[in-house]
Design an enzyme around this catalytic site. Structure first.
Site, PDB file in Angstrom:
ATOM      1  N   ASP A 230       0.819  -1.213   0.000  1.00 16.61           N
ATOM      2  CA  ASP A 230       0.000   0.000   0.000  1.00 16.61           C
ATOM      3  C   ASP A 230       0.854   1.264   0.000  1.00 16.61           C
ATOM      4  O   ASP A 230       1.870   1.334   0.685  1.00 16.61           O
ATOM      5  CB  ASP A 230      -0.886  -0.006   1.263  1.00 16.61           C
ATOM      6  CG  ASP A 230      -1.817   1.186   1.314  1.00 16.61           C
ATOM      7  OD1 ASP A 230      -2.607   1.340   0.367  1.00 16.61           O
ATOM      8  OD2 ASP A 230      -1.756   1.966   2.281  1.00 16.61           O
ATOM      9  N   GLU A 260       1.262  -0.375  -4.954  1.00 13.44           N
ATOM     10  CA  GLU A 260       0.400   0.730  -5.353  1.00 13.44           C
ATOM     11  C   GLU A 260       1.205   2.025  -5.333  1.00 13.44           C
ATOM     12  O   GLU A 260       1.432   2.605  -4.276  1.00 13.44           O
ATOM     13  CB  GLU A 260      -0.791   0.863  -4.389  1.00 13.44           C
ATOM     14  CG  GLU A 260      -1.692   2.020  -4.748  1.00 13.44           C
ATOM     15  CD  GLU A 260      -2.244   2.787  -3.549  1.00 13.44           C
ATOM     16  OE1 GLU A 260      -3.188   3.559  -3.746  1.00 13.44           O
ATOM     17  OE2 GLU A 260      -1.737   2.613  -2.420  1.00 13.44           O
TER      18      GLU A 260
END
Ligand code: CA
Length: 488
Positions: A230, A260
């Site tokens: 993340d 990400e």
């Protein structure tokens, strides 16, 4: 991962009922049968409340086991249910990918007095006030867990900054005295180390040691098959690279990993791949924005450039393609939900072309009841077609601003494989495309059921394939067509 498909197996607005892990277990057979090879499960740790989606991390060691933040379970269930769901999925041959959230902590147990300077939220390198004492939510004692699994207690010295002074109620971006933002992060807002909550200082040796220890613990608990990292543009690039290397060493495998890095700037993605030694994949955010823009353009997008400027174009082996995710949903941080009419076109691109590993979004596959969003038309069929028929040489026909397409010639290993895709963001139309001489005389049918008449391939291997306007047609052999209609 040739012709594999992964699925983001959650969306933002799932009910906060603690039953999600049980639902995953119940769906395992259907997931496997649908042709999904890997599922990315939501962050499984205790957030700042039981309703937290998982990105507002409070305690990485609490997978729904300890009475903390007013609840034992997480939004998705208990630790035992989580482990059982992972095991069940893995027993079906499905890879489980775990979501790793390390940038920040939210929901501290206590405040601490910390000296800090306010910085300009638009340019975090610019100090805009005097150093002063603030009251920051930075003390994490984990009273419900105690020292189980780890006796590490987070304190202000483990963080770089925060966004709230509890003494005055001031909001902003506060950098703690003696700390600096990590320079190896995204350059938006001058320096984008700070995202939210209490920003973890990965330069701190105690923090590095603790996060490595946590990674080893987490792997031993779950034995996941892959990772989704993340918010990596807010985390020191070299820290993330080293953490992943250590995690893989502990796991004893080159665990598939997708990070990400939320940026439409392709050069930022390329830089990240370079500094992480091409050891991971990235979500193809530029391609998502092409889809978003094409949908919004309502017919005035130049379809010749639909896949241009994407990560998939340059580094297909490091690209995870997607249409939407939990953050692009309406009301969320990166709201950029692809328009409903364009979704089948976008999914045809990510599922039926040869490059990139597609990630299908739960909210597109099942619909989003909270928003009255229906499932994407025929998405289930397209996932099946990818698995069964999207093989062989690809020939592109991105030669018209409105109507574009491609063919796949199929191969000998996959019976009835080969297909033709034609899409239009304007009116109805057709295009003569080469699919291969071996199909001479064969009849092709549109599995999307918008075009009714079959296409018959000529002696040279060409077919005159059609599409309805603002639609996509997916042409497969008559035999494949019959088989998919039975299977789906
Ligand atoms: Ca950070």
């Amino acid at each position: 991962m040739e012709n594999q498909t992964m699925m983001q197996y959650f969306e933002w607005y799932l009910p906060d009922d603690g039953l999600f892990w049980q639902r995953c277990m119940a769906q395992a057979d259907r997931i496997r049968e649908s042709g999904i090879k890997a599922v990315w499960l939501p962050p499984a740790y205790k957030g700042s409340s039981s309703a937290d989606v998982g990105y507002g991390v409070y305690d990485l060691y609490d997978l729904g086991e300890f009475d903390q933040k007013g609840t034992i379970r997480t939004k998705y269930g208990t630790a035992e249910e989580y482990k059982a769901a992972v095991r069940t999925l893995q027993e079906k041959g499905i890879w489980v990918m775990a979501d790793i959230v390390m940038n920040h902590r939210v929901g501290a147990d206590r405040t601490e007095k910390v000296r800090a300077v306010p910085v300009n939220p638009e340019n975090r390198n610019e100090v805009i006030g005097k150093e002063r004492e603030i009251e920051a939510w930075t003390a994490y004692d984990f009273p419900g867990r105690g020292n189980t699994y780890s006796d590490f207690k987070w304190r202000s010295r483990h963080f770089d900054g925060t966004d709230f002074d509890a003494a005055t109620g001031d909001k902003g971006v506060f950098r703690f005295a003696g700390k600096k933002w990590n320079e190896e992060t995204d350059h938006q807002f001058g320096n984008y180390d700070y995202l939210m909550g209490a920003d973890v200082d990965t330069d701190d040796p105690e923090v590095r040691e603790e996060l490595s220890r946590w990674g080893r613990w987490y792997y031993d608990q779950i034995h996941m098959d892959g990772l989704r990292l993340d918010a990596v543009k807010h985390i020191s690039f070299e820290f993330m690279r080293d953490w992943l290397r250590d995690f893989r060493a502990h796991a004893g495998s080159s665990l598939f990993t997708v990070a990400e890095y939320w940026s439409a700037d392709l050069s930022a993605l390329l830089h990240y791949l370079e500094v992480t030694d091409y050891s991971l994949s990235l979500f193809d955010v530029p391609l998502h924005y092409n889809f978003f823009n094409a949908g919004n353009a309502e017919g005035s997008y130049d379809m010749r450039y639909l896949v241009s400027g994407s990560l998939t174009e340059l580094y297909p082996d490091n690209a995870v393609t997607f249409v939407d995710n939990h953050d692009t949903e309406g009301g969320q941080a990166l709201q950029s939900f692809v328009r409903e009419w364009f979704k089948p076109l976008a999914y045809a691109v990510i599922l039926l072309r040869k490059d990139g590993l597609p990630s299908v979004f739960y909210g597109d596959y099942y619909g989003i009841p909270a928003n009255n969003t229906p499932p994407v038309f025929n998405l289930v069929k397209m996932v099946t077609i990818r698995k069964l028929y999207a093989y062989g040489e690809q020939r592109d026909y991105f030669d018209d601003p409105e109507i574009v397409g491609w063919t796949r010639e199929g191969d000998d290993e996959h019976p009835w494989s080969g297909l033709a895709v034609l899409m239009s963001d304007g009116g109805d139309g057709s295009k003569k495309m080469l699919i291969g001489k071996k199909f001479a005389g064969a009849r092709f049918m549109d599995i999307m059921e918008k075009c009714i008449d079959p296409v018959i391939i000529d002696e040279e291997g060409y077919g005159l394939f059609g599409t309805a306007g603002r639609n996509v047609a997916v042409w497969v052999t008559e035999e494949a067509y019959a088989r998919v209609r039975v299977e789906v």
